[in-house]
Write a protein that holds these residues in place. Structure first.
Motif, short mmCIF file in Angstrom:
data_model
loop_
_atom_site.label_atom_id
_atom_site.label_comp_id
_atom_site.label_asym_id
_atom_site.label_seq_id
_atom_site.Cartn_x
_atom_site.Cartn_y
_atom_site.Cartn_z
N ASN A 126 20.46 36.62 -32.39
CA ASN A 126 20.09 37.59 -31.36
C ASN A 126 19.83 38.92 -32.06
OD1 ASN A 126 19.71 39.18 -29.13
ND2 ASN A 126 21.67 38.68 -28.15
N ASP A 127 18.70 39.52 -31.84
CA ASP A 127 18.36 40.79 -32.49
C ASP A 127 18.68 42.01 -31.63
OD1 ASP A 127 17.46 39.60 -34.81
OD2 ASP A 127 15.41 39.36 -34.05
N ASN A 128 19.20 41.77 -30.42
CA ASN A 128 19.53 42.89 -29.53
C ASN A 128 21.01 43.26 -29.69
OD1 ASN A 128 16.92 42.94 -28.04
ND2 ASN A 128 17.58 40.89 -27.42
N TYR A 129 21.25 44.49 -30.19
CA TYR A 129 22.62 44.95 -30.40
C TYR A 129 22.79 46.37 -29.87
CZ TYR A 129 23.45 41.08 -33.63
OH TYR A 129 23.60 39.83 -34.19
N VAL A 130 23.99 46.63 -29.33
CA VAL A 130 24.39 47.99 -29.05
C VAL A 130 25.46 48.33 -30.10
CG1 VAL A 130 26.03 47.21 -27.28
CG2 VAL A 130 25.33 49.61 -27.38
N PHE A 156 27.46 44.86 -30.87
CA PHE A 156 27.70 43.79 -29.91
C PHE A 156 26.36 43.27 -29.40
CE2 PHE A 156 31.40 46.52 -29.84
CZ PHE A 156 32.45 45.62 -29.87
N PRO A 157 26.12 41.96 -29.50
CA PRO A 157 24.86 41.41 -29.00
C PRO A 157 24.83 41.44 -27.48
CG PRO A 157 26.33 39.65 -29.68
CD PRO A 157 27.00 40.93 -30.07
N PHE A 158 23.66 41.70 -26.92
CA PHE A 158 23.54 41.71 -25.47
C PHE A 158 22.27 40.98 -25.05
CE2 PHE A 158 21.36 45.56 -26.89
CZ PHE A 158 20.19 45.56 -26.14
N ASP A 159 22.27 40.55 -23.80
CA ASP A 159 21.12 39.85 -23.24
C ASP A 159 20.04 40.87 -22.88
OD1 ASP A 159 19.32 38.31 -21.84
OD2 ASP A 159 20.80 37.41 -20.51
N ASP A 166 22.70 50.86 -18.70
CA ASP A 166 21.35 51.15 -19.20
C ASP A 166 20.77 49.94 -19.91
OD1 ASP A 166 21.35 53.78 -18.23
OD2 ASP A 166 22.44 54.48 -19.99
N ASN A 167 20.99 48.76 -19.31
CA ASN A 167 20.43 47.48 -19.77
C ASN A 167 21.02 46.98 -21.08
OD1 ASN A 167 17.65 49.10 -18.57
ND2 ASN A 167 18.38 47.26 -17.56
N THR A 168 22.26 47.37 -21.39
CA THR A 168 22.92 46.84 -22.59
C THR A 168 24.14 45.99 -22.27
OG1 THR A 168 24.31 48.80 -22.89
CG2 THR A 168 22.16 48.79 -23.99
N CYS A 169 24.57 45.93 -21.02
CA CYS A 169 25.72 45.07 -20.71
C CYS A 169 25.42 44.20 -19.49
CB CYS A 169 27.00 45.89 -20.49
SG CYS A 169 27.06 46.87 -18.99
#
Length: 312
Positions: A126-130, A156-159, A166-169
């Motif tokens: 997963n390349d999406n991280y906060v 932390f990876p997020f969907d 703000d679209n990270t959790c």
């Protein structure tokens, strides 16, 4: 040769005896079939309950997991009451969704910006991280899987379809609905649904649920000792205070066990002006308001979970 047949009386007696035997066999078969049907329904509900409650426990345990503190805006509410009918829903926010492997785990950065993390404990690519610093503040959100700078950061990876923070959790909503209620359930019970982000109406977690309520334990003076136990969760407490004060989440569920049984009578309940209920920890779990509710078995379930979020 003397040939003698059966008399009418003998035939009638034989038929009577045979009918008694067939009747006894029939009622024995019906009794066994009824018992098997009840046992099958009970086992089905028990298996559903085990799986459903474990997923609920994991979601509660990860309340606030990976939800960092914004540096320029207000804090994110990690737990929230959602006004719904017939009971309030429970909304959980977390970067982690236990039914999505791409959101499970974390990475550690301590190198120059743009490099790969030095430690990767994620379950799936997963390349999406906060990314969050050691004080719990959000430093950056990336979609290339790379460390944003040279600080000591945890990611932390997020969907990418997340609707919270703000679209990270991920936002996970638990609520009651009578849509597609199984036929073996009392008609005044509900499905407990689990809705992830904007995933339609949600997926059934438990069926035949009569009531669903939740409470929280709070440490208001931050001395690591709970001073407000079993409190109703209200949205009046600020998101920041809730993040620091939340110590434990209690969930109470009243669920049907097995199907309708006209020979059974449930008696272990109290009554007040609102109806028949089962008390647990001072919380009243109400039984269905139907004349036949006594012919079902009911069980009150309490689940207490301490959130494991490492971010305060």
């Amino acid at each position: 040769m003397n040939k003698k047949g059966y008399s009418l009386v003998e035939v009638l007696i034989t038929l009577f005896i045979v009918s008694l035997i067939l009747g006894a066999a029939y009622f024995t078969y019906i009794s066994i079939f009824k018992g098997m049907k009840e046992e099958s329904e009970s086992v089905e509900l028990q298996m559903e309950k085990i799986v459903g409650l474990e997923l609920l426990r994991l979601d509660l345990e990860h309340t606030g997991y990976g939800v960092g503190k914004p540096k320029t805006t207000g804090d994110y509410r990690i737990l929230e009451t959602k006004a719904m009918t017939p009971r309030d829903g429970l909304l959980i926010r977390s970067t982690l969704n236990n039914t999505n492997n791409k959101t499970i785990g974390w990475v550690l950065c301590n190198n120059s910006g743009g490099n790969d993390p030095i430690r990767d404990e994620t379950s799936a690519p997963n390349d999406n991280y906060v990314f969050i610093d050691n004080e719990g503040y959000i430093v950056a959100t990336v979609n290339d899987g790379l460390c944003p700078n040279d600080d000591l950061l945890i990611g932390f990876p997020f969907d990418s379809a997340s609707t919270g923070c703000d679209n990270t959790c991920t936002e996970i909503l638990y609520y009651l609905s009578n849509t597609n209620l199984p036929s073996h359930c009392n008609k005044k019970t509900y499905n407990l649904l689990r809705k992830v982000n904007n995933s339609g109406g949600g997926n059934p977690l438990l069926s035949c649920v009569a009531d669903f309520k939740f409470r929280v334990d709070l440490d208001t003076d931050l001395d690591n000792v709970v001073d407000l136990k079993n409190q109703q969760l209200t949205n009046s407490i600020s998101p920041t205070d809730l993040r620091y004060q939340l110590k434990k989440i209690h969930v109470y569920i009243l669920i049907q066990e097995g199907g309708f049984n006209p020979d059974y009578e449930f008696k272990n309940f109290n009554s007040d002006s609102d109806g028949k209920y089962i008390p647990i920890d001072g919380v009243k779990l109400y039984l269905p308001n139907t004349p036949d509710f006594k012919h079902y078995r009911w069980k009150a379930i309490k689940m207490s979970v301490k959130p494991m979020s490492i971010i305060k």
